[in-house]
Design a protein around this motif. Structure first.
Motif, PDB file in Angstrom:
ATOM      1  N   GLY A   1      19.604 -59.253 -54.075  1.00 50.29           N
ATOM      2  CA  GLY A   1      20.898 -59.501 -55.112  1.00 50.29           C
ATOM      3  C   GLY A   1      22.281 -59.360 -54.568  1.00 50.29           C
ATOM      4  N   GLY A   2      22.324 -58.302 -53.766  1.00 42.83           N
ATOM      5  CA  GLY A   2      23.560 -57.797 -53.185  1.00 42.83           C
ATOM      6  C   GLY A   2      24.101 -58.764 -51.999  1.00 42.83           C
ATOM      7  N   LEU A   3      23.024 -59.148 -51.320  1.00 39.96           N
ATOM      8  CA  LEU A   3      22.994 -60.511 -50.140  1.00 39.96           C
ATOM      9  C   LEU A   3      23.902 -61.624 -50.884  1.00 39.96           C
ATOM     10  CD1 LEU A   3      22.722 -61.069 -47.113  1.00 39.96           C
ATOM     11  CD2 LEU A   3      20.707 -61.846 -47.957  1.00 39.96           C
ATOM     12  N   VAL A   4      23.231 -62.025 -51.717  1.00 38.21           N
ATOM     13  CA  VAL A   4      23.475 -63.193 -52.279  1.00 38.21           C
ATOM     14  C   VAL A   4      24.898 -63.121 -53.099  1.00 38.21           C
ATOM     15  CG1 VAL A   4      22.776 -65.090 -53.951  1.00 38.21           C
ATOM     16  CG2 VAL A   4      21.203 -64.174 -52.375  1.00 38.21           C
ATOM     17  N   GLY A   5      24.868 -62.021 -53.787  1.00 40.84           N
ATOM     18  CA  GLY A   5      26.297 -61.810 -54.551  1.00 40.84           C
ATOM     19  C   GLY A   5      27.422 -61.562 -53.557  1.00 40.84           C
ATOM     20  N   PHE A   6      27.064 -61.185 -52.376  1.00 43.93           N
ATOM     21  CA  PHE A   6      27.987 -61.019 -51.305  1.00 43.93           C
ATOM     22  C   PHE A   6      28.661 -62.141 -50.878  1.00 43.93           C
ATOM     23  CE2 PHE A   6      28.771 -60.779 -46.598  1.00 43.93           C
ATOM     24  CZ  PHE A   6      30.134 -59.917 -46.784  1.00 43.93           C
ATOM     25  N   LEU A   7      27.431 -63.297 -50.555  1.00 43.60           N
ATOM     26  CA  LEU A   7      27.656 -64.335 -50.052  1.00 43.60           C
ATOM     27  C   LEU A   7      28.506 -65.219 -51.124  1.00 43.60           C
ATOM     28  CD1 LEU A   7      24.435 -65.284 -48.289  1.00 43.60           C
ATOM     29  CD2 LEU A   7      26.664 -64.831 -47.241  1.00 43.60           C
ATOM     30  N   SER A   8      28.193 -65.086 -52.464  1.00 40.16           N
ATOM     31  CA  SER A   8      28.636 -65.591 -53.577  1.00 40.16           C
ATOM     32  C   SER A   8      30.318 -65.195 -53.390  1.00 40.16           C
ATOM     33  CB  SER A   8      27.977 -65.363 -54.713  1.00 40.16           C
ATOM     34  OG  SER A   8      28.961 -65.690 -55.829  1.00 40.16           O
ATOM     35  N   GLY A   9      30.736 -63.940 -53.563  1.00 41.84           N
ATOM     36  CA  GLY A   9      32.039 -63.579 -53.596  1.00 41.84           C
ATOM     37  C   GLY A   9      32.675 -63.882 -52.269  1.00 41.84           C
ATOM     38  N   LEU A  10      32.065 -63.924 -51.304  1.00 40.47           N
ATOM     39  CA  LEU A  10      32.885 -64.561 -49.893  1.00 40.47           C
ATOM     40  C   LEU A  10      33.141 -65.842 -49.836  1.00 40.47           C
ATOM     41  CD1 LEU A  10      33.276 -62.901 -47.347  1.00 40.47           C
ATOM     42  CD2 LEU A  10      31.094 -63.730 -46.561  1.00 40.47           C
TER      43      LEU A  10
ATOM     44  N   GLY B   1      32.058 -58.945 -51.349  1.00 41.61           N
ATOM     45  CA  GLY B   1      32.211 -59.976 -50.767  1.00 41.61           C
ATOM     46  C   GLY B   1      33.812 -60.588 -51.132  1.00 41.61           C
ATOM     47  N   ALA B   2      33.923 -60.504 -52.099  1.00 42.97           N
ATOM     48  CA  ALA B   2      35.353 -61.140 -52.852  1.00 42.97           C
ATOM     49  C   ALA B   2      36.398 -60.264 -51.915  1.00 42.97           C
ATOM     50  CB  ALA B   2      35.621 -60.947 -53.954  1.00 42.97           C
ATOM     51  N   ARG B   3      36.035 -59.074 -51.699  1.00 42.38           N
ATOM     52  CA  ARG B   3      37.404 -58.064 -51.049  1.00 42.38           C
ATOM     53  C   ARG B   3      37.312 -58.493 -49.466  1.00 42.38           C
ATOM     54  NH1 ARG B   3      36.550 -52.478 -54.387  1.00 42.38           N
ATOM     55  NH2 ARG B   3      37.029 -53.830 -56.378  1.00 42.38           N
ATOM     56  N   ILE B   4      36.214 -58.725 -48.816  1.00 46.09           N
ATOM     57  CA  ILE B   4      36.234 -58.979 -47.611  1.00 46.09           C
ATOM     58  C   ILE B   4      36.658 -60.408 -47.054  1.00 46.09           C
ATOM     59  CG2 ILE B   4      34.655 -59.377 -45.474  1.00 46.09           C
ATOM     60  CD1 ILE B   4      32.592 -57.170 -46.212  1.00 46.09           C
ATOM     61  N   SER B   5      36.358 -61.281 -48.107  1.00 45.00           N
ATOM     62  CA  SER B   5      36.983 -62.617 -47.966  1.00 45.00           C
ATOM     63  C   SER B   5      38.264 -62.662 -47.695  1.00 45.00           C
ATOM     64  CB  SER B   5      36.399 -63.638 -48.928  1.00 45.00           C
ATOM     65  OG  SER B   5      37.259 -63.608 -50.119  1.00 45.00           O
ATOM     66  N   LYS B   6      39.170 -61.836 -47.964  1.00 49.88           N
ATOM     67  CA  LYS B   6      40.497 -61.978 -48.045  1.00 49.88           C
ATOM     68  C   LYS B   6      40.863 -61.670 -46.656  1.00 49.88           C
ATOM     69  CE  LYS B   6      41.450 -60.688 -52.967  1.00 49.88           C
ATOM     70  NZ  LYS B   6      41.699 -59.319 -53.571  1.00 49.88           N
ATOM     71  N   ARG B   7      39.971 -60.975 -45.838  1.00 52.16           N
ATOM     72  CA  ARG B   7      40.380 -60.338 -44.442  1.00 52.16           C
ATOM     73  C   ARG B   7      39.909 -61.425 -43.207  1.00 52.16           C
ATOM     74  NH1 ARG B   7      38.675 -54.196 -45.237  1.00 52.16           N
ATOM     75  NH2 ARG B   7      39.779 -53.727 -47.079  1.00 52.16           N
ATOM     76  N   LEU B   8      38.917 -62.655 -43.935  1.00 57.75           N
ATOM     77  CA  LEU B   8      38.557 -63.389 -42.645  1.00 57.75           C
ATOM     78  C   LEU B   8      38.943 -64.600 -42.828  1.00 57.75           C
ATOM     79  CD1 LEU B   8      34.923 -61.943 -43.074  1.00 57.75           C
ATOM     80  CD2 LEU B   8      36.395 -61.367 -41.385  1.00 57.75           C
ATOM     81  N   LYS B   9      38.621 -65.467 -41.720  1.00 57.68           N
ATOM     82  CA  LYS B   9      39.078 -66.859 -41.681  1.00 57.68           C
ATOM     83  C   LYS B   9      38.014 -67.474 -42.334  1.00 57.68           C
ATOM     84  CE  LYS B   9      41.722 -66.911 -37.169  1.00 57.68           C
ATOM     85  NZ  LYS B   9      41.719 -67.605 -35.947  1.00 57.68           N
ATOM     86  N   GLY B  10      38.440 -68.570 -43.060  1.00 61.31           N
ATOM     87  CA  GLY B  10      37.480 -69.443 -43.935  1.00 61.31           C
ATOM     88  C   GLY B  10      36.593 -70.216 -43.208  1.00 61.31           C
ATOM     89  N   ASP B  11      37.004 -70.858 -42.222  1.00 62.59           N
ATOM     90  CA  ASP B  11      36.127 -71.865 -41.593  1.00 62.59           C
ATOM     91  C   ASP B  11      35.183 -71.233 -40.764  1.00 62.59           C
ATOM     92  OD1 ASP B  11      37.661 -73.884 -42.467  1.00 62.59           O
ATOM     93  OD2 ASP B  11      38.908 -73.973 -40.615  1.00 62.59           O
TER      94      ASP B  11
END
Lengths: 311, 264
Positions: free
Chosen positions: A23-32, A266-276
């Protein structure tokens, strides 16, 4: 120490941390990535010994939780087109009801697992392939979205003529579009059928449909999609529980705790990474899952006998 | 003298010896200790944290016998799907009906099954899978029957519902030359179904087996799993509504806790 938990509908015992981790892994990807996790979670559950029909139905149940919190947050931001959402919802309810009956028929004929898997292969292939191509294009400074939007401008395609030619036009102020309500109704029905068969909220299908087929602005798409997904999954969960008895509430509860927490990280980490780079990684993950399922259909199975309806 | 004794006391004397023989404890009479001495527990409870059960068994058998302990699930009719290739893809092509099939077959032995059955055990005491499954499939094609039964066994073994544990029953002398004590811990799989199971003790000597003891072992859902299962199967609509309400409230609460804006 025993960390296993008994799932009474799946009739199996599974490590609670494995479920939280999934659940956490999929949620992480979802947030990312801002996409739903159901299309990944159901095959992962199947891989770990949950019967396919129970995995799909319980996944719908856990998506109720994620979409409830998401819809509320987007409602507060004013990003929900309720009129469009309700039309899509009516289509979703019709599609969900049809889909549950379809699953029931498929279970009776013993083809439920096959249809779920083939639908997954097709949808994961399309979404994964599209994301992969889009990311590559984007990295080459030629975003596919631009090409698509450019192609939309090319008049007049069959679809464009269909949209403008259909009766019962409605004005969707929040989305800024004026089209026949038949289009979102049919598209909502299609997503509802897929949601029931695949056990997903339909977000990863609904979002591209809203953007490219209904031509809604992106900021309204996510909130409206969540609104529609919430009610579609409520309907699918109740129908599956009533007619197929395949909703494992304990499984859904553990998954939603994991996915909700994972989505935040995931949502928090996504802000720090390149999207592509991240998008192409997700595309690879989706394609790996798709290839694994495809191999299951192409290669000789380990066992020639299987339980009906995934049980 | 001897002739008088035989004439006067012969028959009563022999009957007296026979009765005395029957009354001696520890011989094959009513005081024989043969059988299951300890079965703990008698009921397996499937609760929220069930991950398989354990049953401790102690038995007394005649000296030198080999021992088999088995748990046989309730018999059922089972319809399975047979896979075949259609258009290059593997899919279900045929429904296969099995009848009188044990849901579960778990066997623990003190020796290799083949060695224990080498004398050609009677049907009731045969231990191998195929003897248990014989007659469960109606077909005149022997090759087809053999293929499908072997596939069935593989399917059940994958779920750990059919298992044979050879050499797992420990035997030690209880009374030298008279009795042996057999000990085993019977591990039941997490996927075991609620129901009433047969527990059998069989003793084998020179390839010939006999059923020494037969009793039942209960497996039942308790606590939360029993509540959930009962609700899901008997009141599906209410169960669905409840599942939705709890998921919705949980999602909103978690969202508030994390100041979530949700997935998708």
């Amino acid at each position: 120490m025993n960390f296993s938990i008994y799932l009474p509908i799946a009739a199996n015992s599974v490590n609670v941390f494995l479920l939280l981790g999934l659940g956490g892994l999929v949620g992480f990807l979802s947030g990312l990535f801002g996409v739903g996790g159901g299309f990944l979670l159901t095959p992962l559950l199947i891989m770990f010994g949950i019967p396919p029909t129970v995995a799909a139905a319980s996944d719908s149940n856990q998506i109720v939780a994620a979409s409830a919190s998401g819809t509320y947050a987007h409602y507060r931001l004013g990003n929900v087109d309720f009129k469009m959402g309700i039309v899509l919802l009516i289509g979703g309810v019709i599609g969900g009801t049809l889909g549950v009956q379809l699953v029931k028929i498929l279970r009776a004929t013993g083809n439920a697992d096959f249809v779920i898997k083939i639908t997954y292969v097709a949808m994961l292939g399309i979404i994964g392939g599209y994301m992969f191509m889009e990311s590559l294009q984007s990295m080459k400074k030629a975003p596919l979205a631009e090409e698509l939007s450019a192609s939309v401008q090319k008049p007049p395609s069959f679809y464009a003529r269909l949209i403008t030619g259909l009766p019962f036009k409605m004005n969707f102020e929040k989305s800024g579009i004026h089209i026949s309500f038949i289009i979102p109704l049919l598209l909502g029905t299609l997503v509802g059928v897929l949601a029931a068969i695949m056990g997903v909220g339909g977000g990863f299908i609904m979002v591209p449909i809203m953007v490219y087929m209904l031509r809604m602005p992106m900021h309204v798409v996510v909130g409206t999609s969540l609104f529609q997904i919430f009610f579609t999954c409520v309907n699918v969960t109740i129908m599956q529980a009533t007619f197929n008895h395949t909703v494992d509430f304990i499984l859904a509860l553990i998954l939603l705790v994991g996915s909700s927490c994972g989505a935040q990280i995931g949502a928090r980490i996504s802000k720090r990474l390149k999207g592509d780079q991240i998008k192409i990684l997700l595309a690879v993950i989706i394609l790996v899952v798709m290839i694994q399922m495809l191999l299951g259909l192409v290669l000789s199975p380990k066992l020639l006998l299987s339980y009906k309806g995934g049980h | 003298m001897n002739r008088y004794m035989l004439k006067g006391f012969g028959y009563p004397f022999l009957i007296g010896i026979f009765i005395s023989f029957l009354l001696v404890p520890g011989v094959y009479g009513e005081h024989s200790p043969i059988g299951l001495d300890v079965v703990q527990p008698h009921t397996i409870r499937i609760g929220s944290f069930f991950s398989g059960g354990k049953v401790t068994v102690r038995a007394v058998v005649p000296y030198g016998d080999q021992v088999a302990l088995r748990i046989i699930g309730p018999r059922e009719e089972l319809a399975l799907m047979r896979k075949g290739r259609v258009g290059g893809l593997w899919m279900n092509v045929q429904q296969i009906h099995f009848k009188n099939l044990p849901k579960v077959y778990l066997l623990w032995t003190s020796e290799k099954v083949a060695a224990m059955e080498r004398g050609g055990a009677a049907k009731a005491t045969q231990l191998n899978y195929l003897s248990i499954l014989s007659g469960s499939l109606e077909t005149n094609n022997q090759e087809e029957e053999s293929l499908l039964l072997n596939e069935l066994i593989k399917l059940k073994e994958a779920d750990h519902l059919y298992q044979i544990f050879e050499g797992t029953v420990r035997i030690k002398p209880l009374e030298q030359g008279v009795w042996d004590q057999a000990d085993a811990i019977l591990e039941l799989p997490p996927k075991i179904y609620p129901g009433s199971y047969g527990l059998e003790l069989l003793a084998f000597k020179e390839g010939k087996g006999r059923l020494v003891h037969s009793s039942t072992l209960e497996v039942k859902l308790v606590g939360f799993p029993a509540l959930i299962s009962g609700l899901a199967l008997q009141k599906g609509l209410w169960y669905g509504i409840l599942a939705v309400l709890i998921a919705m409230i949980s999602g909103l609460l978690i969202g508030i806790v994390f100041s979530s804006k949700g997935g998708h």
